[in-house]
Write a protein that holds these residues in place. Sequence first.
Motif, short mmCIF file in Angstrom:
data_model
loop_
_atom_site.label_atom_id
_atom_site.label_comp_id
_atom_site.label_asym_id
_atom_site.label_seq_id
_atom_site.Cartn_x
_atom_site.Cartn_y
_atom_site.Cartn_z
N ASN A 11 0.85 -1.19 0.00
CA ASN A 11 0.00 0.00 0.00
C ASN A 11 0.88 1.24 0.00
O ASN A 11 2.02 1.22 0.45
CB ASN A 11 -0.96 0.00 1.20
CG ASN A 11 -0.25 0.18 2.52
OD1 ASN A 11 0.53 -0.69 2.91
ND2 ASN A 11 -0.51 1.27 3.18
N HIS A 12 0.34 2.30 -0.55
CA HIS A 12 1.07 3.56 -0.55
C HIS A 12 0.08 4.71 -0.39
O HIS A 12 -1.03 4.62 -0.91
CB HIS A 12 1.90 3.71 -1.82
CG HIS A 12 1.07 3.80 -3.06
ND1 HIS A 12 0.55 2.69 -3.69
CD2 HIS A 12 0.64 4.87 -3.76
CE1 HIS A 12 -0.16 3.07 -4.75
NE2 HIS A 12 -0.12 4.37 -4.81
N ASN A 14 2.56 4.61 3.04
CA ASN A 14 2.58 3.82 4.27
C ASN A 14 3.78 4.27 5.09
O ASN A 14 4.90 4.06 4.64
CB ASN A 14 2.68 2.33 3.97
CG ASN A 14 2.44 1.46 5.18
OD1 ASN A 14 1.81 1.89 6.14
ND2 ASN A 14 2.95 0.25 5.14
N THR A 20 -5.06 5.47 1.95
CA THR A 20 -3.98 4.73 1.30
C THR A 20 -4.57 3.91 0.15
O THR A 20 -5.79 3.73 0.08
CB THR A 20 -3.25 3.82 2.31
OG1 THR A 20 -2.08 3.28 1.70
CG2 THR A 20 -4.14 2.70 2.82
N ILE A 21 -3.72 3.43 -0.72
CA ILE A 21 -4.15 2.61 -1.85
C ILE A 21 -3.39 1.28 -1.81
O ILE A 21 -2.16 1.28 -1.75
CB ILE A 21 -3.90 3.32 -3.19
CG1 ILE A 21 -4.73 4.61 -3.25
CG2 ILE A 21 -4.24 2.41 -4.36
CD1 ILE A 21 -4.44 5.48 -4.44
N ILE A 22 -4.14 0.19 -1.84
CA ILE A 22 -3.57 -1.16 -1.84
C ILE A 22 -3.49 -1.65 -3.27
O ILE A 22 -4.49 -1.65 -3.98
CB ILE A 22 -4.43 -2.10 -0.98
CG1 ILE A 22 -4.47 -1.60 0.46
CG2 ILE A 22 -3.92 -3.54 -1.07
CD1 ILE A 22 -5.53 -2.26 1.32
N SER A 58 -5.96 -1.82 -8.01
CA SER A 58 -5.77 -1.12 -6.75
C SER A 58 -7.12 -0.83 -6.13
O SER A 58 -8.14 -0.76 -6.82
CB SER A 58 -4.99 0.17 -6.95
OG SER A 58 -5.71 1.06 -7.78
N PRO A 60 -8.71 1.69 -2.80
CA PRO A 60 -8.38 2.65 -1.74
C PRO A 60 -9.02 2.26 -0.41
O PRO A 60 -10.03 1.56 -0.37
CB PRO A 60 -9.01 3.95 -2.26
CG PRO A 60 -10.19 3.49 -3.06
CD PRO A 60 -9.77 2.18 -3.68
N TRP A 61 -8.40 2.70 0.67
CA TRP A 61 -9.01 2.62 2.00
C TRP A 61 -8.89 3.99 2.64
O TRP A 61 -7.81 4.56 2.72
CB TRP A 61 -8.34 1.56 2.88
CG TRP A 61 -9.03 1.43 4.22
CD1 TRP A 61 -10.37 1.43 4.45
CD2 TRP A 61 -8.41 1.32 5.50
NE1 TRP A 61 -10.63 1.29 5.79
CE2 TRP A 61 -9.43 1.23 6.46
CE3 TRP A 61 -7.09 1.28 5.92
CZ2 TRP A 61 -9.18 1.11 7.82
CZ3 TRP A 61 -6.84 1.15 7.27
CH2 TRP A 61 -7.87 1.05 8.21
N TYR A 78 -4.02 -6.18 6.00
CA TYR A 78 -4.98 -6.37 4.92
C TYR A 78 -4.65 -7.67 4.22
O TYR A 78 -3.51 -8.12 4.18
CB TYR A 78 -5.01 -5.19 3.95
CG TYR A 78 -3.70 -4.82 3.34
CD1 TYR A 78 -3.32 -5.33 2.10
CD2 TYR A 78 -2.84 -3.94 3.98
CE1 TYR A 78 -2.12 -4.96 1.53
CE2 TYR A 78 -1.63 -3.57 3.42
CZ TYR A 78 -1.28 -4.09 2.19
OH TYR A 78 -0.10 -3.73 1.62
N MET A 91 -0.10 -2.20 7.42
CA MET A 91 -0.01 -0.77 7.13
C MET A 91 -0.19 -0.01 8.44
O MET A 91 -0.72 -0.55 9.41
CB MET A 91 -1.05 -0.36 6.10
CG MET A 91 -2.47 -0.70 6.45
SD MET A 91 -3.54 -0.43 5.02
CE MET A 91 -4.95 -1.40 5.49
#
Length: 95
Positions: A11-12, A14, A20-22, A58, A60-61, A78, A91
Amino acid sequence: DLPAVFALRGNHPNPFNPSTIIGFDLPRATHVRVDVFDVAGRLVKTLLDENRPAGACSVPWDGTDERGYRVAAGVYSYRVVTDTNTATDQMLLVK
């Protein structure tokens, strides 16, 4: 170019705040489920539960739980599950 193998790209950003986006790679079309868990292993939120085409994907969270409430700062894990693969990572949500 399609990925040759399933891969969890992490994820970034982090650590992150507020979102964030996984990222993950799918070598073929498949059903994908992405869940977030707290440090006690309790499900916080299901981010994705659907069929996805092959390729780079991807999700998002936004740091919220299933009810839409902001979660506390801390470490979360996750899990990305497909028909043939499972991968997990951690994360850090900072406030």
